[in-house]
Design an enzyme around this catalytic site. Sequence first.
Site, PDB file in Angstrom:
ATOM      1  N   LYS A  99      44.397  46.557  41.912  1.00  5.47           N
ATOM      2  CA  LYS A  99      43.337  47.415  42.435  1.00  5.47           C
ATOM      3  C   LYS A  99      43.755  48.865  42.620  1.00  5.47           C
ATOM      4  O   LYS A  99      42.914  49.727  42.804  1.00  5.47           O
ATOM      5  CB  LYS A  99      42.794  46.850  43.750  1.00  5.47           C
ATOM      6  CG  LYS A  99      42.239  45.458  43.658  1.00  5.47           C
ATOM      7  CD  LYS A  99      41.191  45.249  42.573  1.00  5.47           C
ATOM      8  CE  LYS A  99      39.982  46.125  42.708  1.00  5.47           C
ATOM      9  NZ  LYS A  99      38.824  45.601  41.938  1.00  5.47           N
ATOM     10  N   SER A 130      44.815  34.203  42.643  1.00  5.65           N
ATOM     11  CA  SER A 130      43.985  34.518  41.474  1.00  5.65           C
ATOM     12  C   SER A 130      44.810  34.523  40.188  1.00  5.65           C
ATOM     13  O   SER A 130      44.259  34.335  39.108  1.00  5.65           O
ATOM     14  CB  SER A 130      43.256  35.855  41.668  1.00  5.65           C
ATOM     15  OG  SER A 130      44.151  36.926  41.683  1.00  5.65           O
TER      16      SER A 130
HETATM   17  C1  LIG Z   1      43.786  39.179  44.108  1.00  4.96           C
HETATM   18  C2  LIG Z   1      42.734  39.666  43.190  1.00  4.96           C
HETATM   19  N1  LIG Z   1      42.595  39.097  42.003  1.00  4.96           N
HETATM   20  C3  LIG Z   1      41.642  39.479  41.150  1.00  4.96           C
HETATM   21  C4  LIG Z   1      40.751  40.482  41.456  1.00  4.96           C
HETATM   22  C5  LIG Z   1      39.691  40.825  40.466  1.00  4.96           C
HETATM   23  O1  LIG Z   1      39.757  42.078  39.915  1.00  4.96           O
HETATM   24  P1  LIG Z   1      38.440  42.857  39.573  1.00  4.96           P
HETATM   25  O2  LIG Z   1      37.868  43.362  40.857  1.00  4.96           O
HETATM   26  O3  LIG Z   1      38.876  43.968  38.684  1.00  4.96           O
HETATM   27  O4  LIG Z   1      37.484  41.925  38.900  1.00  4.96           O
HETATM   28  C6  LIG Z   1      40.867  41.103  42.675  1.00  4.96           C
HETATM   29  C7  LIG Z   1      39.935  42.142  43.050  1.00  4.96           C
HETATM   30  O5  LIG Z   1      39.784  42.527  44.188  1.00  4.96           O
HETATM   31  C8  LIG Z   1      41.880  40.689  43.571  1.00  4.96           C
HETATM   32  O6  LIG Z   1      42.022  41.256  44.786  1.00  4.96           O
END
Ligand SMILES: Cc1ncc(COP(=O)(O)O)c(C=O)c1O
Length: 309
Positions: free
Chosen positions: A49, A266
Amino acid sequence: MVRSRAETGSIVRLVGNTPLIRIRLFEAEFPELEVYAKAEWFNPGGSVKDRAALAMVEDGERTGALTPDKVIIDSTSGNTGIAYAMVGAAKGYHVQLVMPENVSGERKSLVEAYGAEITLRDAMEGPDGAIRLCRQLNAEDPDRYFYPDQYSNPANWRAHYDGTAVEILEQTDGRITHFVAGLGTTGTFVGTTRRLKERDRSICCVAVQPDDAFHGLEGLKHLPSSIVPKIWDPSVGDALWGAPTEAAYDLARAVARKEGLLVGHSSGAALWGVRRLAESGVTGGVVVTVFPDGGDRYLSTGLYKHRRR
Ligand SMILES: Cc1ncc(COP(=O)(O)O)c(C=O)c1O
């Protein structure tokens, strides 16, 4: 990556250009498949981010929407908040973040360490409750705030169109055949996929969301039960799959214990997408995924506590 000279500028100049790491977790089963992950915890604020937050703040500076007297306000499940807090501290802006109260303790502490202010929202309302409160605060006093609105701001996906995707193409010498990424605001997937498809339409791009509204994949959004981000473009990719929470956790633990990569929930979901790709018949090629952040920010959630293997 070795930086040969001392960095003399601001910390924000170190955002992006993250390493691409070979993942060998599925090698025994799928020897013809080369899997790589962008290690986004190498960003100075510790997550993917940083890219979007910096791009949105600098876009605000360019357009004049962000001036030194304004407070940067946004709703965030954590990582974007940490990124705003880091960028705000480096550039001298006050930052106010609206988050659901069940966000991990490490994340709240990090934001406060950078000097940002936190406004908590009832956990029952989830990330959407934080979005609604943030919109309300901004509407009540628009002159006080700069509200980048990461869910609607094109500078979010553009950070990946101009950064993440270009890096992936360079780091794989253009050999990438498949791209897999999780969906939060959808900026990472939309921006990266747009650029990859411009280079070569045949690069297959798969988005991963949680498979259920009540999931444990912090940072990801279950689109059918959420306010759909304005920047989401369902036509951009080739598939949208739903990752089960437990299977994602298992893969996050596996990559920590077998490859020494301590990643967040994630990243486990992203790996689940890679494995499903292989199981669906893609047993050769160059697959690139994104590991959005590190696991040290989730120690208190128990991600790494049980199921020793
Ligand atoms: C830990 C984590 N994984 C994945 C994402 C996803 O990214 P994006 O917001 O670009 O879809 C985020 C977004 O906040 C995140 O904090």
